[in-house]
Design a protein around this motif. Sequence first.
Motif, mmCIF file in Angstrom:
data_model
loop_
_atom_site.group_PDB
_atom_site.id
_atom_site.type_symbol
_atom_site.label_atom_id
_atom_site.label_comp_id
_atom_site.label_asym_id
_atom_site.label_seq_id
_atom_site.Cartn_x
_atom_site.Cartn_y
_atom_site.Cartn_z
ATOM 1 N N PHE A 16 0.784 -1.136 -0.031
ATOM 2 C CA PHE A 16 -0.230 -0.032 -0.083
ATOM 3 C C PHE A 16 0.882 1.430 -0.060
ATOM 4 O O PHE A 16 0.388 2.429 -0.199
ATOM 5 N N THR A 17 2.132 1.378 0.350
ATOM 6 C CA THR A 17 2.906 2.471 0.460
ATOM 7 C C THR A 17 4.102 2.698 -0.642
ATOM 8 O O THR A 17 4.303 3.763 -0.699
ATOM 9 N N LYS A 73 -0.470 8.195 1.558
ATOM 10 C CA LYS A 73 -1.550 8.825 1.045
ATOM 11 C C LYS A 73 -2.337 8.396 -0.257
ATOM 12 O O LYS A 73 -3.281 8.693 -0.528
ATOM 13 N N LEU A 74 -1.425 7.845 -1.035
ATOM 14 C CA LEU A 74 -1.871 7.314 -2.413
ATOM 15 C C LEU A 74 -1.921 5.900 -2.398
ATOM 16 O O LEU A 74 -1.729 5.093 -3.348
ATOM 17 N N ALA A 75 -2.677 5.277 -1.327
ATOM 18 C CA ALA A 75 -2.609 3.735 -1.113
ATOM 19 C C ALA A 75 -3.238 3.105 -2.106
ATOM 20 O O ALA A 75 -3.088 2.035 -2.695
ATOM 21 N N PRO A 76 -4.579 3.529 -2.614
ATOM 22 C CA PRO A 76 -5.445 2.747 -3.831
ATOM 23 C C PRO A 76 -4.324 2.776 -5.124
ATOM 24 O O PRO A 76 -4.321 1.599 -5.631
ATOM 25 N N LEU A 77 -3.796 4.140 -5.284
ATOM 26 C CA LEU A 77 -2.785 4.119 -6.626
ATOM 27 C C LEU A 77 -1.722 2.963 -6.574
ATOM 28 O O LEU A 77 -1.424 2.276 -7.424
ATOM 29 N N ASN A 78 -1.004 2.968 -5.223
ATOM 30 C CA ASN A 78 -0.118 1.981 -4.909
ATOM 31 C C ASN A 78 -0.494 0.504 -4.838
ATOM 32 O O ASN A 78 0.174 -0.216 -5.854
ATOM 33 N N LEU A 79 -1.609 0.365 -4.568
ATOM 34 C CA LEU A 79 -2.221 -1.059 -4.636
ATOM 35 C C LEU A 79 -2.447 -1.310 -6.139
ATOM 36 O O LEU A 79 -2.037 -2.590 -6.459
ATOM 37 N N LEU A 80 -2.979 -0.316 -6.912
ATOM 38 C CA LEU A 80 -3.317 -0.744 -8.593
ATOM 39 C C LEU A 80 -2.000 -0.988 -9.071
ATOM 40 O O LEU A 80 -1.669 -1.821 -9.834
ATOM 41 N N ARG A 122 0.892 -1.852 -7.852
ATOM 42 C CA ARG A 122 1.491 -3.305 -7.395
ATOM 43 C C ARG A 122 0.560 -4.513 -8.282
ATOM 44 O O ARG A 122 1.326 -5.420 -8.508
#
Lengths: 156, 256
Positions: free
Chosen positions: B166-167, B173-180, B182
Amino acid sequence: MNINATLFGEAIWFGVFIWITMKYVWPPLQKAMADRQKMIADGLAAGERAKHELELAGKRSADALRDAKAKSAEIVTAAEKRAAQMVEEAKQTAKVEADKVVAAAKAEIAQQVEHARAELRGRLADLAVAGAERILKREVDARAHAEMLAALKQEL
Amino acid sequence: MASGEALTTSGYIVHHLTNLSVGQGFWTFHLDSLIVSGLLGLFAFVGMAKLASRASVTNPGKMQTLVELIVSFVDQQAKDTYHGRSPLVTPLAITIFIWVFLMNAMDLIPVDFLPVLLGFAGVHYFKAVPTTDPNLTFAMSLTVFAIMLVMGVKVKGVGGFLHEVFTVPFGAKLAPLNLLFRIIEDVAKPISLSLRLFGNMYAGEMVFILIALMGIWQLPLALPWALFHILIITLQAFVFMMLTIVYLSMASESHG
């Protein structure tokens, strides 16, 4: 390109082969290679050590040889000295002995000379008396002149 | 040209690219892929296990020397790239390299040889190169992917793994983007890994089939392509192995 259940079969094969390699192929081979590496390293180290020891032994033997040479030279010198000493001693002894013998001989000779002289004196006195008797015949009384003759004998 | 009924060019190609299969729909099994890959793997790994069980330290035979050469080469690659200590990475890399190499090498058997031979036994379809079957390449890459995920969780812990998911790379702060990011990154790995091998071998096989279609002209062409293919065979086995090691090392090292 169709994906189907073959995928599971292949995944099982793959898993089996990974398991075989992990359990039966890699560990023994790794051990054999590591052992060999260690053995070679040990062998080289032993060789190095042996070389060093050989060097030391060479040095030691050279030392021993030098020592032995020095000692033998010493012994020879001592023996020579001792021999010279013995010869000297023998010479000394012989000289002393010879002197003794010479002295004894000289003493004997002197004794003999004295003896001979004494005898000669006696004989000469007798001879003189006999001569005188012949010359003087009856006029000389041996008994009356014995004293004088004895004095004469002493003078000779 | 195994079957007598359809001697058209496309018929010939399709015939060569059809698997020997049983079952229907999704539950179809490609027997040729399963059998060839299984036999090659059993031959290689059981053989190596037997050899390893009586591996000699002082007096290695020729086979042992060969196997040790390959295995220590792979181990060196693994050590250079993967810096952790894992009992799995080197055996996995060895398995991949040797198995993929042998399966790719099936490509060097003339394309008509096995189908004609098996045609006498009543088997009409036979695809001899298992690595031209995407089922196999995906099976391998997904297994590697699963090992990668497990290793990531094992090394970093569940918390550390999720934290990284997530980071990285943009911060919390941009966890969803990081997940995407990843997810894209991780999905790309097994797909590229398997499709690279599949594509290379499939194309190579295709070229062999096309050359075999040229009649007398295949004679001067098949040999150079086979020689060139030896390079591809080894290279693809090496690339699959190397990328696996790289992915595993990425999975077990912190991204920052």
